[in-house]
Motif scaffolding. Structure first.
Motif, PDB file in Angstrom:
ATOM      1  N   UNK A  26     -58.904  53.438  81.344  1.00 33.83           N
ATOM      2  CA  UNK A  26     -59.179  54.831  81.531  1.00 33.83           C
ATOM      3  C   UNK A  26     -58.753  55.845  80.455  1.00 33.83           C
ATOM      4  N   UNK A  27     -59.560  56.793  80.243  1.00 35.43           N
ATOM      5  CA  UNK A  27     -59.073  57.741  79.191  1.00 35.43           C
ATOM      6  C   UNK A  27     -59.268  58.965  79.850  1.00 35.43           C
ATOM      7  N   UNK A  28     -58.210  60.169  79.894  1.00 32.59           N
ATOM      8  CA  UNK A  28     -58.396  61.338  80.099  1.00 32.59           C
ATOM      9  C   UNK A  28     -57.969  62.332  78.996  1.00 32.59           C
ATOM     10  N   UNK A  29     -58.754  63.255  78.738  1.00 32.93           N
ATOM     11  CA  UNK A  29     -58.436  64.318  77.499  1.00 32.93           C
ATOM     12  C   UNK A  29     -59.333  65.578  77.475  1.00 32.93           C
ATOM     13  N   UNK A  30     -58.883  66.461  76.380  1.00 30.16           N
ATOM     14  CA  UNK A  30     -59.758  67.682  76.487  1.00 30.16           C
ATOM     15  C   UNK A  30     -60.893  67.504  75.694  1.00 30.16           C
ATOM     16  N   UNK A  31     -62.051  66.972  76.399  1.00 30.36           N
ATOM     17  CA  UNK A  31     -63.343  67.135  76.064  1.00 30.36           C
ATOM     18  C   UNK A  31     -63.911  68.680  75.795  1.00 30.36           C
ATOM     19  N   UNK A  32     -63.572  69.578  76.752  1.00 31.60           N
ATOM     20  CA  UNK A  32     -63.821  71.118  76.608  1.00 31.60           C
ATOM     21  C   UNK A  32     -62.323  71.616  76.622  1.00 31.60           C
ATOM     22  N   UNK A  33     -62.336  72.661  76.425  1.00 36.31           N
ATOM     23  CA  UNK A  33     -61.205  73.602  76.471  1.00 36.31           C
ATOM     24  C   UNK A  33     -60.248  73.555  75.225  1.00 36.31           C
ATOM     25  N   UNK A  34     -59.111  74.088  75.161  1.00 39.36           N
ATOM     26  CA  UNK A  34     -58.191  73.835  73.992  1.00 39.36           C
ATOM     27  C   UNK A  34     -57.923  72.890  73.630  1.00 39.36           C
ATOM     28  N   UNK A  35     -57.809  72.777  72.268  1.00 31.72           N
ATOM     29  CA  UNK A  35     -57.947  71.334  71.393  1.00 31.72           C
ATOM     30  C   UNK A  35     -58.902  70.444  71.689  1.00 31.72           C
ATOM     31  N   UNK A  80     -54.053  64.575  88.469  1.00 28.05           N
ATOM     32  CA  UNK A  80     -55.199  64.111  89.375  1.00 28.05           C
ATOM     33  C   UNK A  80     -55.926  63.018  89.139  1.00 28.05           C
ATOM     34  N   UNK A  81     -56.586  63.184  87.934  1.00 31.83           N
ATOM     35  CA  UNK A  81     -57.376  61.952  87.415  1.00 31.83           C
ATOM     36  C   UNK A  81     -56.503  60.628  87.153  1.00 31.83           C
ATOM     37  N   UNK A  82     -55.447  60.746  87.015  1.00 37.11           N
ATOM     38  CA  UNK A  82     -54.475  59.501  86.787  1.00 37.11           C
ATOM     39  C   UNK A  82     -54.215  58.846  88.169  1.00 37.11           C
ATOM     40  N   UNK A  83     -53.645  59.796  88.962  1.00 37.62           N
ATOM     41  CA  UNK A  83     -53.506  59.306  90.528  1.00 37.62           C
ATOM     42  C   UNK A  83     -54.598  58.564  91.262  1.00 37.62           C
ATOM     43  N   UNK A  84     -55.819  59.400  90.918  1.00 33.30           N
ATOM     44  CA  UNK A  84     -57.204  58.849  91.520  1.00 33.30           C
ATOM     45  C   UNK A  84     -57.347  57.448  91.000  1.00 33.30           C
ATOM     46  N   UNK A  85     -57.192  57.282  89.589  1.00 35.68           N
ATOM     47  CA  UNK A  85     -57.470  55.823  89.122  1.00 35.68           C
ATOM     48  C   UNK A  85     -56.498  54.862  89.414  1.00 35.68           C
ATOM     49  N   UNK A  86     -54.993  55.297  89.939  1.00 35.08           N
ATOM     50  CA  UNK A  86     -54.334  54.187  90.364  1.00 35.08           C
ATOM     51  C   UNK A  86     -54.758  53.997  91.682  1.00 35.08           C
ATOM     52  N   UNK A  87     -55.225  54.592  92.503  1.00 41.30           N
ATOM     53  CA  UNK A  87     -55.685  54.491  94.000  1.00 41.30           C
ATOM     54  C   UNK A  87     -57.061  53.763  93.823  1.00 41.30           C
ATOM     55  N   UNK A  88     -57.858  53.939  93.160  1.00 46.99           N
ATOM     56  CA  UNK A  88     -59.333  53.381  93.309  1.00 46.99           C
ATOM     57  C   UNK A  88     -59.578  52.236  92.116  1.00 46.99           C
ATOM     58  N   UNK A  89     -59.216  52.518  90.849  1.00 45.62           N
ATOM     59  CA  UNK A  89     -59.836  51.787  89.814  1.00 45.62           C
ATOM     60  C   UNK A  89     -58.708  50.615  89.402  1.00 45.62           C
ATOM     61  N   UNK A  90     -57.508  51.096  89.538  1.00 49.20           N
ATOM     62  CA  UNK A  90     -56.311  50.117  89.063  1.00 49.20           C
ATOM     63  C   UNK A  90     -56.484  49.888  87.656  1.00 49.20           C
TER      64      UNK A  90
END
Length: 402
Positions: A26-35, A80-90
């Motif tokens: 998993x990666x989550x980051x700012x594809x949109x928005x600041x930076x 939220x993205x990290x916690x969802x991944x822990x629950x569903x994708x591990x």
């Protein structure tokens, strides 16, 4: 009967391994928005390296399911993205992004024992407490800034320096270490200013720093705000009076594209190779950018290189975990593979410069910085060229935990 059942189970396991399985990254980051000028190319680098890893079957009998999510630089979204991944994708590993979100997630990451490589190089991520599972791919922001101060000291004694930083934990990460380094070097920090995006007229800022006697400005920011300051300094004629420089996310081709000839002479601390250099990692970057139809801006961005390096470390750790633990790839085995990535088992993908001892990426249980080497580069003729050999800041280690 019992022996027959065991043999059947072994056969079934062998068939499953032969047929392959899926491991989540998993990666989550700012594809949109600041930076997002950093996050867009960074996420593209992760996507492309994952495709390459699957096509080349870098982890035998394993298909990587690489999930790339846009958190818009919002800490609640990242959580939220990290916690969802822990629950569903591990996921077996997490590739994070912003300083603020990573600092917020740090206790949870430690609690669930998730090996994590953030894009942020805030030294606090690998300092106690709750730091066991965080690893920085390259040298920290603080080390990069202290290295620039050491570079200044080579030619200018008792220098007067201003810090211009992003108004966030990302920007403020370097201030205390810079103050301590200045004290050791006999330098003066004459001012510290916070500047975000949208800084279209920096006249007042530059006049104030000039009045304070600043000979140098060190930036801890992304390229956009720095480019605007460089253009205004040139317009005001202060480019000949105040030398400007900054840590990794301030420079590279993004800065030259945004600042034009106002970037000439800018000094940049970075652990990454440039696109002009002939290394296995940079050759792969060019190959994958062409294959997946990436724009010239993406190809030329150091942030694209940085995303590829993070994904390459993750894939290599998964591959080594499978080899060492009979095919088992999960957060526990990947962690063991990461902290064993040192000495003769160090990793050398060719995206970052090596230290004097020839090591590019290595980790231990207590040393959680991968590429410890960095260089100072200067913008000359529309591109950055190295003006130092790779080095590791000794002074930073003295001021890190005084």
């Amino acid at each position: 009967m019992k022996r027959a059942m065991v043999l059947a189970m072994v056969a079934a396991l062998g068939l499953a391994l032969a047929q392959g399985r899926t491991v989540n990254l998993l990666w989550s980051g700012a594809i949109t928005g600041p930076t997002s000028d950093v996050g867009g190319p960074y996420g593209a680098g992760i996507e492309d390296y994952c495709k390459y890893a699957n096509e080349q079957k870098l982890i035998p009998n394993v298909t990587l399911n690489c999930t790339v999510r846009d958190d818009q630089y919002q800490n609640p979204n990242t959580q939220r993205i990290f916690e969802e991944a822990l629950d569903r994708a591990k996921p077996a590993m997490y590739l994070g992004y912003s300083t603020g979100a990573m600092l917020q997630l740090k206790p949870l990451i430690n609690e669930v024992k998730m090996p994590t490589l953030p894009a942020s190089a805030h030294i606090g991520l690998i300092d106690p407490p709750n730091n066991q599972y965080m690893f920085l791919p390259v040298s920290s922001y603080s080390e990069q800034v202290v290295a620039l101060m050491e570079y200044i000291n080579r030619t200018t004694k008792n220098a007067k320096i201003a810090l211009v930083v992003n108004p966030s934990p990302f920007g403020r990460a370097v201030v205390d270490h810079a103050r301590r380094a200045a004290q050791r070097l006999g330098q003066s920090i004459v001012d510290v200013r916070e500047v975000g995006g949208g800084n279209l007229d920096n006249t007042a800022l530059l006049r104030a720093l000039d009045a304070a006697g600043a000979q140098f400005i060190i930036h801890q920011n992304v390229a956009g705000p720095v480019a605007n300051i460089l253009k205004d300094a040139k317009r005001l004629g202060l480019d000949k009076k105040i030398r400007q420089m900054g840590a990794v996310y301030t420079g590279g081709s993004d800065l030259i594209r945004l600042a034009g000839d106002a970037a000439e002479g800018y000094l940049w601390a970075s652990s990454y190779y440039t696109l002009d250099e002939n290394t296995p990692g940079i050759a792969l970057q060019k190959q994958l950018a062409a294959k997946y139809n990436r724009s010239p801006d993406i190809l030329n961005s150091t942030n694209y290189t940085a995303g590829m390096l993070a994904a390459a470390i993750a894939v290599e750790a998964m591959k080594r975990a499978a080899q060492r633990f009979n095919g088992r790839i999960d957060n526990e085995t990947v962690y063991q593979a990461l902290i064993g990535m040192n000495g003769p088992n160090a990793f050398k993908p060719g995206f970052a410069v090596s230290t004097k001892s020839g090591i590019e990426i290595d980790f231990t249980r207590s040393e959680q910085t991968g590429a410890e080497g960095l260089r100072v580069l200067e913008a000359k003729g529309g591109k950055f060229v190295p003006v130092t050999d790779p080095f590791t800041s000794a002074l930073f280690r003295q001021v890190r935990n005084p």
